[in-house]
Design an enzyme around this catalytic site. Structure first.
Site, PDB file in Angstrom:
ATOM      1  N   THR A  39       3.552   3.251  -8.370  1.00 34.94           N
ATOM      2  CA  THR A  39       4.027   3.621  -7.028  1.00 34.94           C
ATOM      3  C   THR A  39       5.181   2.683  -6.691  1.00 34.94           C
ATOM      4  O   THR A  39       4.965   1.506  -6.382  1.00 34.94           O
ATOM      5  CB  THR A  39       2.905   3.486  -5.986  1.00 34.94           C
ATOM      6  OG1 THR A  39       1.771   4.237  -6.438  1.00 34.94           O
ATOM      7  CG2 THR A  39       3.352   4.010  -4.629  1.00 34.94           C
ATOM      8  N   LYS A  66       4.313  10.578  -3.089  1.00 29.39           N
ATOM      9  CA  LYS A  66       3.248   9.579  -3.291  1.00 29.39           C
ATOM     10  C   LYS A  66       3.199   8.596  -2.106  1.00 29.39           C
ATOM     11  O   LYS A  66       2.130   8.293  -1.571  1.00 29.39           O
ATOM     12  CB  LYS A  66       3.494   8.839  -4.605  1.00 29.39           C
ATOM     13  CG  LYS A  66       2.592   7.643  -4.859  1.00 29.39           C
ATOM     14  CD  LYS A  66       1.130   8.018  -4.945  1.00 29.39           C
ATOM     15  CE  LYS A  66       0.241   6.778  -4.929  1.00 29.39           C
ATOM     16  NZ  LYS A  66      -1.170   7.087  -4.719  1.00 29.39           N
ATOM     17  N   LYS A  77       2.395  -3.187   0.055  1.00 29.53           N
ATOM     18  CA  LYS A  77       3.650  -2.794  -0.612  1.00 29.53           C
ATOM     19  C   LYS A  77       3.980  -1.330  -0.300  1.00 29.53           C
ATOM     20  O   LYS A  77       5.114  -0.976   0.012  1.00 29.53           O
ATOM     21  CB  LYS A  77       3.466  -3.018  -2.124  1.00 29.53           C
ATOM     22  CG  LYS A  77       4.536  -2.485  -3.011  1.00 29.53           C
ATOM     23  CD  LYS A  77       4.159  -1.460  -4.062  1.00 29.53           C
ATOM     24  CE  LYS A  77       2.839  -1.197  -4.595  1.00 29.53           C
ATOM     25  NZ  LYS A  77       2.630   0.042  -5.294  1.00 29.53           N
TER      26      LYS A  77
HETATM   27  N1  LIG Z   1      -5.502   1.098  -7.864  1.00 22.11           N
HETATM   28  C1  LIG Z   1      -5.352   2.302  -7.336  1.00 22.11           C
HETATM   29  O1  LIG Z   1      -6.288   2.885  -6.741  1.00 22.11           O
HETATM   30  C2  LIG Z   1      -4.026   3.015  -7.454  1.00 22.11           C
HETATM   31  C3  LIG Z   1      -3.996   4.407  -7.265  1.00 22.11           C
HETATM   32  C4  LIG Z   1      -2.789   5.082  -7.413  1.00 22.11           C
HETATM   33  C5  LIG Z   1      -1.637   4.376  -7.706  1.00 22.11           C
HETATM   34  N2  LIG Z   1      -1.687   3.018  -7.854  1.00 22.11           N
HETATM   35  C6  LIG Z   1      -0.421   2.324  -8.193  1.00 22.11           C
HETATM   36  O2  LIG Z   1      -0.454   2.117  -9.598  1.00 22.11           O
HETATM   37  C7  LIG Z   1       0.211   0.896  -9.927  1.00 22.11           C
HETATM   38  C8  LIG Z   1      -0.768  -0.008 -10.687  1.00 22.11           C
HETATM   39  O3  LIG Z   1      -1.859  -0.299  -9.826  1.00 22.11           O
HETATM   40  P1  LIG Z   1      -3.164  -1.073 -10.342  1.00 22.11           P
HETATM   41  O4  LIG Z   1      -4.176  -0.970  -9.290  1.00 22.11           O
HETATM   42  O5  LIG Z   1      -3.452  -0.656 -11.743  1.00 22.11           O
HETATM   43  O6  LIG Z   1      -2.569  -2.560 -10.352  1.00 22.11           O
HETATM   44  P2  LIG Z   1      -3.109  -3.839 -11.160  1.00 22.11           P
HETATM   45  O7  LIG Z   1      -4.522  -3.670 -11.564  1.00 22.11           O
HETATM   46  O8  LIG Z   1      -2.717  -5.019 -10.359  1.00 22.11           O
HETATM   47  O9  LIG Z   1      -2.222  -3.815 -12.507  1.00 22.11           O
HETATM   48  C9  LIG Z   1      -0.858  -4.120 -12.446  1.00 22.11           C
HETATM   49  C10 LIG Z   1      -0.265  -4.074 -13.854  1.00 22.11           C
HETATM   50  O10 LIG Z   1       1.118  -4.476 -13.760  1.00 22.11           O
HETATM   51  C11 LIG Z   1       1.346  -5.571 -14.641  1.00 22.11           C
HETATM   52  N3  LIG Z   1       2.384  -6.447 -14.077  1.00 22.11           N
HETATM   53  C12 LIG Z   1       2.441  -6.951 -12.824  1.00 22.11           C
HETATM   54  N4  LIG Z   1       3.559  -7.685 -12.664  1.00 22.11           N
HETATM   55  C13 LIG Z   1       4.209  -7.646 -13.864  1.00 22.11           C
HETATM   56  C14 LIG Z   1       5.432  -8.197 -14.337  1.00 22.11           C
HETATM   57  N5  LIG Z   1       6.222  -8.930 -13.529  1.00 22.11           N
HETATM   58  N6  LIG Z   1       5.787  -7.966 -15.617  1.00 22.11           N
HETATM   59  C15 LIG Z   1       5.006  -7.196 -16.422  1.00 22.11           C
HETATM   60  N7  LIG Z   1       3.837  -6.643 -16.040  1.00 22.11           N
HETATM   61  C16 LIG Z   1       3.455  -6.861 -14.767  1.00 22.11           C
HETATM   62  C17 LIG Z   1      -0.001  -6.264 -14.749  1.00 22.11           C
HETATM   63  O11 LIG Z   1      -0.034  -7.081 -15.890  1.00 22.11           O
HETATM   64  P3  LIG Z   1      -1.109  -8.299 -16.001  1.00 22.11           P
HETATM   65  O12 LIG Z   1      -2.361  -7.672 -16.516  1.00 22.11           O
HETATM   66  O13 LIG Z   1      -0.469  -9.234 -16.950  1.00 22.11           O
HETATM   67  O14 LIG Z   1      -1.262  -8.876 -14.610  1.00 22.11           O
HETATM   68  C18 LIG Z   1      -0.932  -5.037 -14.841  1.00 22.11           C
HETATM   69  O15 LIG Z   1      -0.875  -4.478 -16.128  1.00 22.11           O
HETATM   70  C19 LIG Z   1       0.715   0.324  -8.607  1.00 22.11           C
HETATM   71  O16 LIG Z   1       2.044   0.702  -8.415  1.00 22.11           O
HETATM   72  C20 LIG Z   1      -0.199   0.961  -7.576  1.00 22.11           C
HETATM   73  O17 LIG Z   1       0.410   1.029  -6.313  1.00 22.11           O
HETATM   74  C21 LIG Z   1      -2.849   2.331  -7.755  1.00 22.11           C
END
Ligand SMILES: NC(=O)c1ccc[n+]([C@@H]2O[C@H](COP(=O)([O-])OP(=O)(O)OC[C@H]3O[C@@H](n4cnc5c(N)ncnc54)[C@H](OP(=O)(O)O)[C@@H]3O)[C@@H](O)[C@H]2O)c1
Length: 298
Positions: A94, A170, A239
């Site tokens: 997102t 989204k 965010k």
């Molecule tokens: N969670 C939900 O319910 C949900 C639903 C729909 C959409 N989303 C969206 O999907 C995306 C991921 O969400 P999530 O919940 O999976 O987040 P998350 O668990 O925090 O995972 C974030 C991912 O991004 C990586 N990352 C963060 N900063 C980075 C950087 N500077 N360089 C390289 N890799 C980096 C992290 O790597 P590390 O493992 O090394 O930290 C991890 O693989 C977001 O944009 C969120 O808004 C989330």
């Protein structure tokens, strides 16, 4: 298909697993390398660099925010420098509409294809391969991406050839969900302080006029006061309010409720809510009403 997957967080883990289950050849990359191990056990190849994850028919990125996507895509050996001509970058994070627009232009200039494919659904839904995907991009790119999108989701909505349209949908959706969370939190604080059981109240709502998944999922979390562990962390929800407001500013569309929600997230994070689920903004109203002091403190 041979696909790279970058970002094995809460959502990416389930999506990569779904791709493997569907029989795709998946090469995974994650900044924190150890998260790739489990996928290797399930048949994926671990990439030691971002470039190594970009050698197939395409790559999917599922990263936290704009900054993460910029690092991964624009780094010296990043996605843009590594993808072969004609192959696809599918961006499911997102992110802002402005970054999506920039990615689309830069991939086109490099002879690569770009699809914005953000998703609706929490980590359990991702793990079940049942996300709703909102996709936009050139028709040929969407057609090429479809087998991968089909593997991660139960339905893909095509919203046109302009990638940032998918990101706008989204962001607007998350704005609406946050409105539901805040308003449910307020309504539940009201009835709870008046002595009504929150679970019974939720049952009344969801059995009558509010039977939608957003009310069921978030109503349960708010009624229980269970905001940990986070499925979608509060800083990411914050965010999304900022990104929705930025998109609305660009289009000159006032979103007064988004501004209010922005401040609810500031309040939550100011009270130490970084590790909580974003639905914890639905607990603020009860605290403001002087109830629930002991429940799920941030
Ligand atoms: N969670 C939900 O319910 C949900 C639903 C729909 C959409 N989303 C969206 O999907 C995306 C991921 O969400 P999530 O919940 O999976 O987040 P998350 O668990 O925090 O995972 C974030 C991912 O991004 C990586 N990352 C963060 N900063 C980075 C950087 N500077 N360089 C390289 N890799 C980096 C992290 O790597 P590390 O493992 O090394 O930290 C991890 O693989 C977001 O944009 C969120 O808004 C989330």
């Amino acid at each position: 298909m041979k696909v790279g997957f970058i970002g094995l967080g809460h959502m990416g883990a389930g999506m990569a697993a779904s791709l493997l289950k569907a029989g795709h050849q998946v090469t995974v990359y994650n900044r924190t390398r150890s998260k790739a191990d489990e996928f290797v056990r399930r048949g994926a190849t671990a990439a030691s660099t971002i470039s190594d994850a970009c050698r197939g028919d395409g790559v999917i990125t599922m990263l936290a925010d704009d900054a993460a996507v910029e690092t991964v895509v624009y780094g010296s050996a990043g996605v843009l420098a590594s993808l072969r001509k004609g192959t696809i970058h599918i961006s499911s994070s997102t992110i802002s509409t402005t970054l999506s627009q920039r990615l689309s232009a830069d991939h086109a200039a490099a002879g690569q294809r770009f699809v914005a494919a953000p998703v609706f659904g929490r980590p359990d839904v991702a793990a079940a391969g049942e996300l709703f995907v909102v996709a936009a991009g050139a028709r040929d790119a969407i057609d090429a991406a479809n087998p991968l999108l089909d593997a991660v989701g139960k339905r893909t909505f095509f919203v046109g050839e302009t990638p940032q349209a998918a990101n706008l949908v989204k962001l607007s959706g998350n704005f609406l969900i946050a409105c539901v969370i805040e308003s449910l939190g307020e309504a539940m604080a009201l009835v709870a302080k008046g002595g009504v059981d929150r679970h019974q109240y939720l049952d009344i709502l969801t059995s009558t006029l509010f039977g939608a998944p957003a009310y069921k999922t978030y109503g349960k979390l708010i009624a229980e006061g269970t905001f940990e562990p986070a499925g979608f962390a509060a800083p990411l929800g914050f965010k999304d309010m900022r990104l929705a407001i930025a998109a609305a500013e660009n289009l000159r569309v006032p979103l007064p409720l988004a501004s209010l929600l922005h401040d609810r997230f500031v309040a939550l994070l100011a009270q130490g809510g970084d590790k909580l689920d974003w639905s914890a903004i639905g607990g603020l109203a009860a605290r403001d009403a002087g109830i629930d002091r002991g429940r799920s403190e941030g």
